[in-house]
Write a protein that holds these residues in place. Structure first.
Motif: not given
Lengths: 304, 372
Positions: B194-198, B287-291, B293-295, B298-301
């Motif tokens: 999810a992170f790296l591809s986006g 940066q936007q994409s990372m935030f 994705t992180w949101f 964190i819920i998913f995990i």
């Protein structure tokens, strides 16, 4: 067939009128310049022609292909160099060039004669990442990448902005050579000296075209007599001249002021003498394209 | 096809030229597995206990010794002052206070009944629950033994009671690492997917290369496949690498056919890559994409059942986990590796994953505009 035809193109971004009723066409093998200050709408026009942006109104054709309906065909045929450096900074010169060649289903060798002159200048650094090149070399590489698929039309958006004077000169020499090969080129620039190197130019400001002509004719059409003036204290001189009711315009041009008058020049001398400017020089000057541009700009501002 | 190949070639060149990429691929999984697997420990030992023994009798001492010899508790302080012990609890020096009242032994003998008090520090709820459970269990056993001693019966003649024999099925030694390591591998694969591809797609927007790329014959699907495929490959490689580390270091059981894990991961990654793609369509910078994705991650995990069982979540949260791809993968990888589940057991989840992949990717592609 004219390679670039633009008919009544309008584009707005919210309340900002980026382009207003733009129409012109570029002839076969012509080097056509779009001259205007930052924010005049030059890049917007390029992006419409490069099929990256849709016009609100009007239509444009590249090589007879419509920019909206035939966008796929256009993308195969044009070379576009965006205003911002848009190659991969982490890939080397060679890798960038090979990548752009391959996605156009060609190879560097196939069209080498077209890019040879330019590529040879950057070839000594071909193993260097593009991000570590100087501004001038970056632009040469970008031009190579835009040319590598032998485009039928070339769009260059401010190719010499941020480039040193020597590289700028070299870059324009390359453009002249490309024109000799018969590739029509649409180039934009904020530099007036570069305008003189084009076959025809369109002076554009605030999204509107003020005049389209050859640079020579634009200069010739400039009807007024120009006086070059200088003195020790240039700032005071500019203020005094602008305060004088016989002055039409007064702009700083390098070490001289270019002044136009609607009264005989003797009156200015009579006005300036009591103000005691040291080393005052007043002499007639040849108008340049910049004078013409400034005048047109002023006229447009007055009518608005 | 050739175009995709050239884009792929370029992507791999860029991925491996990126100085932070190789450490991400090789160091991160090892560190995560080693550190997290040892640190994310569910077994609670060494709970510190304060014993306030107001009785000082044989039985009160016996009760204390039972508690301490269980291995779960260590004595922090023995005192006669409830006040002192409570201060320990407040200062977080003690997790548990066992208070034995005066006349504990006498009451037990005379009145067949005595009380003890357990105070548990419940800052950490699950730890408190376990501490109480252990202590209550030990006290209960002590109670039974006391009755037998008092009635002077031997074990066979004792009062009726139920003897429990138990066995931890699928993880006989209750080795929590067998349970955690596959889950951590899921997180690892998810991060890459999810992170790296986006971020990789957004990067083209951020540095402006998309402007140049768009004026080429590259088609939408060429670009997307070229951008996502490298991370699909890298993530699957990561999974293999992580499993190998797990096998070597933790002797992870491979009960089922590992091919099912990879098959599931292959589809699961499509969901994650699609999520990355979707996020990249409405963000402009990495940066936007990372935030964003992180949101989501964190819920998913946290709601994946990796750390806390889904079954203990409130009903609405359990409903939410139905659309959580991470939860499915965590479940499937545990099923296959610990329980030896096969196709028949996972096909249901596999189908859900396929549907999710189709849904996320259609939305992402629909939202993606080649004209920037």
């Amino acid at each position: 067939m004219q390679p670039i035809v633009i008919e009544n193109v309008h584009k707005r971004f919210g309340d900002v009128k980026a382009l207003h009723d733009i129409s012109f066409s570029v002839e076969q093998g012509e080097l056509f310049g779009l001259i205007g200050p930052d924010g005049a709408g030059k890049s917007t026009l390029f992006r419409i022609l490069a099929t990256l942006l849709l016009a609100d109104q009007g239509s444009a054709f590249v090589n007879g292909l419509h920019v909206v309906k035939d966008y796929k065909a256009i993308r195969r045929q044009v070379g576009y160099m965006p205003g911002r450096f848009s190659l991969y900074q982490d890939l080397t010169i060679e890798e960038n060039l090979n990548f752009f060649a391959t996605i156009f289903k060609t190879s560097v060798e196939e069209n080498y004669d077209l890019i040879k002159d330019i590529y040879e200048q950057i070839a000594p650094f071909k193993g260097r990442p593009a991000g570590k090149l100087s501004g001038g070399m970056k632009q040469k590489l970008a031009l190579c990448c835009a040319l590598v698929h032998k485009p039928a039309v070339l769009f260059l958006d401010e190719p010499t902005t941020g480039v040193d004077p020597v590289s700028r000169k070299e870059f324009w020499e390359m453009l002249q050579r490309l024109r000799q090969k018969g590739i029509p080129i649409l180039v934009s620039t904020p530099y007036m000296d570069e305008a003189m190197l084009c076959d025809r130019v369109a002076l554009i400001q605030k999204g509107e075209i003020m005049q389209i002509n050859t640079p020579g004719n634009i200069v010739k059409s400039y009807g007024k007599k120009i006086w070059a003036m200088r003195a020790d204290n240039m700032f005071r001189l500019i203020r005094d001249l602008r305060a004088f009711e016989g002055t039409d315009s007064c702009f700083a041009f390098g070490e001289y002021l270019h002044v136009t008058l609607h009264v005989p020049v003797e009156k200015v001398q009579a006005y300036l003498t009591p103000l005691q400017h040291g080393n005052l020089v007043i002499k007639p000057a040849q108008p340049g394209i910049e004078d013409a541009f400034m005048q047109l700009m002023q006229e447009q501002n007055e009518t608005v | 096809m050739r175009t995709i190949f050239f884009i792929l070639q370029k992507e791999f060149l860029q991925v491996f030229r990126n100085r932070s990429m190789l450490p991400i691929i090789f160091v991160v999984p090892v560190v995560q597995l080693l550190v997290l697997a040892f640190a994310a420990n569910y077994e609670i030992r060494n709970l510190s206990v304060d014993v306030v023994d107001h009785d000082g009798s044989t039985w009160s001492r016996q009760l204390r010794d039972k508690l301490l010899s269980s291995g779960y508790f260590t004595l922090h302080r023995q005192s006669y002052s409830q006040q002192e012990a409570f201060e320990d609890l407040e200062a977080n020096r003690a997790d548990l206070i066992l208070t034995i009242p005066p006349h504990f032994e006498r009451d037990l003998v005379r009145e067949n009944e005595a009380t003890v008090q357990l105070l548990v520090n419940a800052i950490n709820g699950s730890k408190a629950g376990l501490a109480y459970g252990y202590a209550a269990n030990i006290i209960g056993r002590f109670n039974r033994q006391v009755r037998m001693d008092w009635l002077a019966l031997d074990e066979d003649d004792g009062p009726e009671h139920i003897d429990i024999t138990y066995r931890y099925w699928y993880n006989p030694t209750l080795n929590y690492k067998f349970f955690m390591v596959p889950g951590i591998l899921v997180v690892l694969v998810t991060l890459i997917g999810a992170f790296l591809s986006g971020m990789n797609i957004v990067k083209e927007k951020e540095i402006g290369t998309i402007e140049q790329l768009n004026v080429t014959p590259i088609r939408k699907h060429h670009f997307i496949i070229g951008k996502l495929l490298p991370f699909w490959i890298i993530a699957l490689f990561e999974l293999a690498f992580g499993l190998a580390v797990g096998k070597l270091v933790f002797s992870l059981p491979f009960e089922g056919n590992i091919a099912w894990v990879f098959l599931f991961a292959a589809v699961y990654l499509l969901v994650m890559l699609g999520l990355g793609l979707l996020i990249s369509t409405f963000t402009e910078t990495q940066q936007q994409s990372m935030f964003i994705t992180w949101f989501f991650l964190i819920i998913f995990i946290l709601m994946s059942g990796l750390f806390t069982p889904i079954e203990s979540m409130p009903a609405w949260a359990q409903q939410l986990t139905l659309v959580n791809p991470v939860a499915y993968f965590v479940k499937v990888i545990r099923m296959v590796m610990q329980k030896g589940s096969g196709w028949a057991d996972i096909q249901h989840y596999f189908g859900i994953m396929l549907l999710m992949a189709a849904a996320v990717n259609s939305v992402a592609i629909w939202n993606y505009r080649k004209t920037v």
